[in-house]
Design an enzyme around this catalytic site. Structure first.
Site, short mmCIF file in Angstrom:
data_model
loop_
_atom_site.label_atom_id
_atom_site.label_comp_id
_atom_site.label_asym_id
_atom_site.label_seq_id
_atom_site.Cartn_x
_atom_site.Cartn_y
_atom_site.Cartn_z
N ASP A 351 0.84 -1.19 0.00
CA ASP A 351 0.00 0.00 0.00
C ASP A 351 0.88 1.25 0.00
OD1 ASP A 351 -2.69 1.30 0.47
OD2 ASP A 351 -1.64 1.96 2.28
N GLU A 387 1.75 -0.47 -5.04
CA GLU A 387 0.81 0.60 -5.36
C GLU A 387 1.69 1.82 -5.55
OE1 GLU A 387 -3.37 2.44 -3.69
OE2 GLU A 387 -1.76 2.13 -2.25
#
Length: 712
Positions: A351, A387
């Site tokens: 993330d 990401e």
């Protein structure tokens, strides 16, 4: 308390010098003046034991007679000087960053804050130390047994080019599943149940990408509104599987249950990839709670501004871990290796990975974090997905991560969404996205599978909502519909939300089929979101992070509707088609150059008139794009060293609102074609199979994809 050893960090069961069994406790706490180990019995009574041994800023000791199931925490003593970033407060019981199991929930009453949360002058509240004991109000770490054996486990080790990812939530996937026993629904054991695994196997996906399963806490603003953090992007324990997903207990049982889930998925040929949140923690900013790292060494773990009271926030969550610090880098890499070697997982999706790649300030692809991963003998062999952005300046880094890494490709998402809603100014970007995004990834030895292609993800509209809503409807989140993106790139077909109009619903189903087909025929690694294959809806909520209810849970009655059942059948057919045909799973980028004397190229593009695209055509608006994929000369060889060959295909993507007569390319491309699938047809359970000579006209339905196989 015996001296013990400074390694490994955390709580580990060991045998003492005279054969006495016990537990070694070790905590890095740079700058601390003293550390107390706090042991708790079943009634919550606390015993404090000073850790007197200090080696290289690691406080350690061995406690004879303690073992698995022992609950514990730490109190760390030091200066209270928020103006310089020092926030030690021994009144606060702290969770061991290396705790491998956590017992209890974070309710976040005022006692869990290192400062006086309700101080009248809020602008200075973070500077006033709160002396109340937090121990009765916070979860405890748990000592875990170390006797697991993975010798019977067989990792699938699916090559990247053969992978099909399936993003799911452990709880949401099984909470309403009728085939999973009720007491197992919403848990690791529920996901491991044959009824849940059977859906994954029949669908054909090769890996599940689990939304965060590290122990996480709920934000105070959600708890005050009677909500919780459903997604789990608020980690506080990087070694502990989230206890809320355990059906067997929370004093260590969750660890064994997680491992059994991994084994069950591996036995079915499915890899386990974890969505991990190492960019920030649940302690938020200066007004957040003191749960772990903030009280152990605030300055050592977090990025602080020049005004050290404040936190540097590249994540939008109040804080950012200071990954260039050796102890932070060690925490993250130790955690990653633990999940691979001791918990059996096969990879990670990071993330806001750009926040981890920042050096002092800027994103740096030679940063310590990326360098350590690249040389680590364990981590460089697992699947690594970035990401590739954060919310800080210069944080958007799509296409920039080094070899070994794949990336979520949001440019693929945007181009495909825009094409199917008729909003692309031209088809240049779409051509790159369908063919592996060579403009982003054809450097440094990267391959087409560096691109994780997706149309939807957990964050945003579901696929069904993408064709049903033009505006977000997040009122249930309690934030005045201000949360969530405004940039949905969706089209509702003329009616906002669910409709009883058969024509509207027919168009929506056709567009769903077109979007799914586009995704699964594109070069790169496709990622589906759980439920999209059945038309799951969130009622237009594009930020359901706090909706732990039917809004987010998978509705397993959807296939009872004929249209949803046909969508599921189409998805299975497409994935099976992808597995059968290596031309759809290329390991190298297309060259676009002639591969033989006949001038046939490995990739060719055609416009709505059936002629090859010219330079000018790429710059013109168009609702139609066709691509020819040659299976004659696929780069690479198979496991036996033989050339890889396959059928050749022509895919016609037509997003226009009216049917199209498409002239099929003749020789050298093909003398004849057989229709494989046509998304204009409601029933895709059997191949249409109609033969079409090269040069003939192919009827293409409005807003549909036709895939043809070259037969001569």
């Amino acid at each position: 308390m015996w001296p013990g050893a400074p390694t490994p960090l955390g709580a580990r069961c060991r045998t003492g010098p005279d054969g006495t069994r016990g537990t070694n406790f070790a905590l890095w706490a740079g700058g601390a003046e003293a550390v107390e180990l706090c042991l708790f019995d079943d009634d919550g009574a606390e015993t404090r034991l000073p850790l007197t041994e200090l080696t290289h800023e690691i406080w350690h000791g061995f406690v004879p007679g303690t073992g698995p199931g022992q609950r514990y925490g730490y109190r760390v003593h030091g200066r209270w000087d928020p103006w310089t970033g020092a926030r030690w407060n021994p009144a606060k019981l702290l969770l061991d960053p290396y705790a491998r199991a956590v017992d209890g929930d974070f309710a976040l009453p005022p006692e869990t804050y290192g400062h006086v949360r309700d101080w009248p002058q809020q602008h200075v509240a973070d500077t006033v130390r709160d002396e109340r004991d937090s121990a009765p109000h916070v979860p405890k770490g748990v000592v875990v047994r170390d006797d697991d054996d993975w010798s019977d486990d067989r990792r699938p080790k699916t090559p990247w080019q053969d992978s099909v990812l399936y993003e799911l939530h452990v709880k949401g996937f099984t909470k309403l599943h009728p085939g999973v026993p009720e007491h197992l629904r919403g848990t690791y054991a529920g996901l491991a149940h044959p009824a849940a695994v059977d859906h994954l196997v029949r669908l054909g996906v090769t890996a599940v990408e689990l939304l965060p399963v590290h122990q996480f806490a709920h934000e105070d603003h959600l708890l005050r509104r009677g909500l919780t953090n459903y997604w789990g992007y608020n980690s506080i324990g990087y070694f502990a599987p989230h206890a809320g997903y355990s059906s067997s207990g929370t004093t260590g049982q969750q660890v064994g249950e997680f491992k059994r889930m991994v084994r069950a998925l591996h036995a079915a040929g499915i890899e386990v990839i974890l969505d991990v949140v190492y960019n920030h923690t649940a302690e938020a900013g200066e007004l957040g709670p003191t749960l772990s790292l903030k009280g152990i060494d605030n300055r050592g773990y977090y990025r602080l501004q020049s005004d050290a009271r404040r936190y540097t926030d590249y994540t939008g969550c109040g804080n950012t871990l200071h990954v260039v610090q050796p102890q932070v880098l060690r925490l993250i890499t130790d955690s990653l290796r633990y999940w691979v070697t001791e918990m059996g997982v096969d990879g990670f999706r990071f993330d806001l990975a750009a926040a981890l790649a920042r050096s002092l300030h800027d994103v740096d692809m030679l940063s310590p974090f990326l360098a350590v991963i690249a040389q680590d003998p364990v981590l460089r062999r697992v699947k690594l997905i970035a990401e590739p952005w954060d919310v800080g300046s210069g944080g958007y880094q799509v296409g920039s991560f080094p070899p070994l890494w794949t990336e979520w490709n949001d440019r693929y998402r945007d181009a495909v969404r825009d094409f199917w809603r008729g909003a692309l100014p031209d088809v240049r970007d779409l051509g790159y996205r369908l063919s592996g995004s060579s403009d982003l990834y054809a450097w440094g030895g990267r391959r087409p599978y560096a691109s994780v292609n997706f149309v939807t993800a957990h964050d945003g509209f579901t696929l069904r909502d993408l064709v049903s809503y033009e505006r977000k409807h997040n009122e249930a989140n309690g934030e005045g519909n201000r949360d969530g993106t405004h940039d949905n790139r969706s089209w509702n077909g003329g009616t906002e939300g669910e409709s009883d109009d058969p024509e509207v619903n027919a168009v929506r189903l056709r567009r769903l089929r077109g979007l799914l087909t586009t995704l699964l025929l594109s070069t790169g690694v496709p990622m589906l979101v759980a439920g999209d294959e059945m038309g799951r809806t969130q009622g237009g909520n594009n930020n359901a992070y706090c909706q732990d209810n039917a809004t987010s849970w998978l509705d397993w009655t959807l296939p009872d509707d004929p249209g949803r059942a046909q969508l599921l059948a189409l998805t299975r057919r497409l994935i099976a088609l992808r597995h059968r045909h290596p031309v759809l799973r290329r390991r190298a980028f297309f060259s676009g150059r002639p591969q033989g004397a006949d001038g046939l190229r490995d990739l060719a593009w055609f416009g709505p008139g059936g002629t090859e695209m010219t330079e000018a055509d790429w710059y013109a608006p168009s609702a139609t794009l066709a691509l020819y994929l040659s299976g004659r000369d696929i780069p690479g060889r198979d496991e036996r060293g033989e050339p890889v060959t396959d059928d050749s295909f022509l895919a016609v993507l037509h997003a226009g609102p009216e049917p199209l007569d498409f002239p099929l390319p003749g020789p050298p491309w093909a003398r004849s074609y057989a229709r494989v699938l046509d998304t204009a047809l409601d029933d895709q359970t059997t191949a249409p199979g109609t033969e079409h000579p090269g040069g003939s006209v192919l009827p293409v339905g409005a807003r549909s994809v036709v895939l043809l196989r070259v037969t001569g």
